[in-house]
Design a protein around this motif. Structure first.
Motif, short mmCIF file in Angstrom:
data_model
loop_
_atom_site.label_atom_id
_atom_site.label_comp_id
_atom_site.label_asym_id
_atom_site.label_seq_id
_atom_site.Cartn_x
_atom_site.Cartn_y
_atom_site.Cartn_z
N VAL A 60 -3.86 0.46 -7.35
CA VAL A 60 -3.28 0.11 -5.88
C VAL A 60 -2.04 -0.96 -6.92
N SER A 61 -0.99 -0.98 -5.99
CA SER A 61 -0.07 -1.87 -6.02
C SER A 61 0.34 -2.39 -5.31
N THR A 62 0.53 -4.17 -5.61
CA THR A 62 1.49 -4.84 -4.35
C THR A 62 2.53 -4.36 -4.25
N LYS A 324 -4.68 0.09 2.27
CA LYS A 324 -5.23 -1.31 2.34
C LYS A 324 -6.14 -1.50 1.57
N GLU A 325 -5.64 -2.27 -0.14
CA GLU A 325 -7.32 -2.87 -0.31
C GLU A 325 -6.79 -4.59 0.15
N ASP A 356 1.35 -7.22 0.09
CA ASP A 356 -0.13 -6.15 0.54
C ASP A 356 -0.27 -5.91 -0.31
N LYS A 357 -1.52 -5.15 -0.75
CA LYS A 357 -1.75 -4.31 -1.43
C LYS A 357 -2.30 -2.84 -1.25
#
Length: 382
Positions: A60-62, A324-325, A356-357
């Motif tokens: 996961v990335s922001t 999205k997480e 958003d993640k």
């Protein structure tokens, strides 16, 4: 009296039963509202614990805005540079005899013997031996005529003729000096690289000067992009490129391959309406010369936008989605509108907000896991 007591009993019980019914209706209403709230809050969420997500390769990335270069899409191909290959030619006539198995693509070193030309088995005898005999005869005759000429016993014309015959015989024999007594001459690689093309096979008859194979350097290649002439005005801003070959889904970057822009064409070809843009790149061992490529030329930046790797996208019936997480271990699918791409990253026009993640790798595995890990709607079955 019996009738009076019965009537009083019914009157006392009636308000109590009405109160219980109202209370039960209120409880049912609150329960239904809470159930609806729970269903809305959990609808479509995919639940995976951290350990399972790691097993599936989910990262996961922001989401943040960043510069994104304008892309010029083109077709292209990979080729060896002109100074990066050499032809191997036969220095004598004879029969080909490979000292070891020669296959296209194999690595060779400078001076490595590739094959042998056997001149002793051809019709007319050993050509190497004949060339040596002609050389010895011409040399002796030249020495004799030279001595006589110095004593002025022969004319200058006779001297010049003898000298020319000697020089011709020397030139013909010079390449054959390395032959052994059996008339076998080794052919060696002129440089380090790999066998690009082998034009002969075991037992072939070749003549002196005939091309046998091509050796190419293995460290550098050219990426040639053929750009439509309508982009001629934008090519001055091109500095790098991403490209994807026809035989692989991997996207390469000229920057990652120590690439540099060599030239941008100033005119279109006679048979096409494309402008060549050429990069020099390092061959990492996975690139195949001559292969077709899809090229994404990186031009000037188009400002700060949201981007995700192409691995973050899932396509369903012509629409694209990202995951999205929303909280730790809880993922939700989100439709996204796409903008441009550079072969590696894709611009997200709608569907993302700052912070958003986003699942950047493992999106496909998450899609498969969704069929067994989606939180079901809350129900009140009894």
């Amino acid at each position: 009296m019996a009738i009076i007591f019965a009537t009083a009993g019914l009157t006392a019980c009636a308000p109590h039963n009405g109160h219980d019914a109202a209370a039960h209706d209120q409880e049912a209403t609150e329960s239904s509202t809470n159930a609806a709230h729970d269903e809305d809050s959990h609808q479509g969420l995919i639940v995976l614990d951290r350990h399972r997500a790691g097993e599936l390769g989910i990262t996961v990335s922001t989401a943040t805005r960043r510069p994104f270069a304008r892309i010029i899409r083109a077709t292209g191909y990979i080729e060896a540079p002109n100074d990066g290959q050499a032809s191997v030619a036969a220095s004598a006539s004879g029969i080909i005899d490979f000292d070891a198995t020669i296959v296209e693509g194999m690595q060779v070193a400078t001076g490595q013997q590739l094959l042998t030309i056997n001149s002793s088995q051809i019709i007319g005898g050993n050509a190497n031996e004949k060339a040596k005999n002609d050389y010895d005869i011409a040399l002796n005759e030249y020495r004799r005529i030279k001595d006589l000429y110095e004593e002025q016993l022969v004319t200058r014309a006779e001297y010049v003729t003898a000298k020319k015959a000697y020089e011709d015989a020397r030139i013909a024999y010079q390449p054959l000096r390395t032959s052994d007594s059996a008339g076998r001459q080794g052919v060696r690689s002129p440089m380090a690289g790999f066998v690009k093309e082998c034009l002969v096979k075991e037992g072939d008859y070749v003549t002196a000067g005939q091309q046998l194979m091509t050796i190419a350097k293995s460290d550098r290649l050219h990426l040639v992009a053929e750009v439509s002439e309508r982009y001629a005005g934008e090519l001055k801003g091109v500095r790098s490129a991403n490209f994807r070959t026809a035989y692989s889904d991997q996207t390469y970057s000229t920057d990652a391959l120590d690439g540099r822009l060599i030239s941008v064409g100033k005119s279109v070809g006679n048979t096409s309406f494309h402008i060549p843009v050429i990069f020099s790149i390092r061959n990492d061992g996975s690139l195949v010369e001559g292969s077709y490529s899809e090229v994404f030329l990186m031009s000037q930046s188009s400002g700060n936008v949201f981007t995700v790797p192409k691995t973050a996208l899932i396509e369903e019936e012509g629409n694209y989605y990202i995951y999205k997480e929303v909280s730790e271990g809880h993922y939700k699918k989100q439709m996204a509108a796409l903008g441009g791409e550079d072969g590696i990253n894709v611009e997200i026009v709608t569907g993302l907000n700052e912070g958003d993640k986003v699942v950047t790798t493992g999106a496909y595995q998450l899609k498969l896991a969704a069929s067994v890990s989606v939180i079901p709607p809350h129900t009140h079955e009894h």
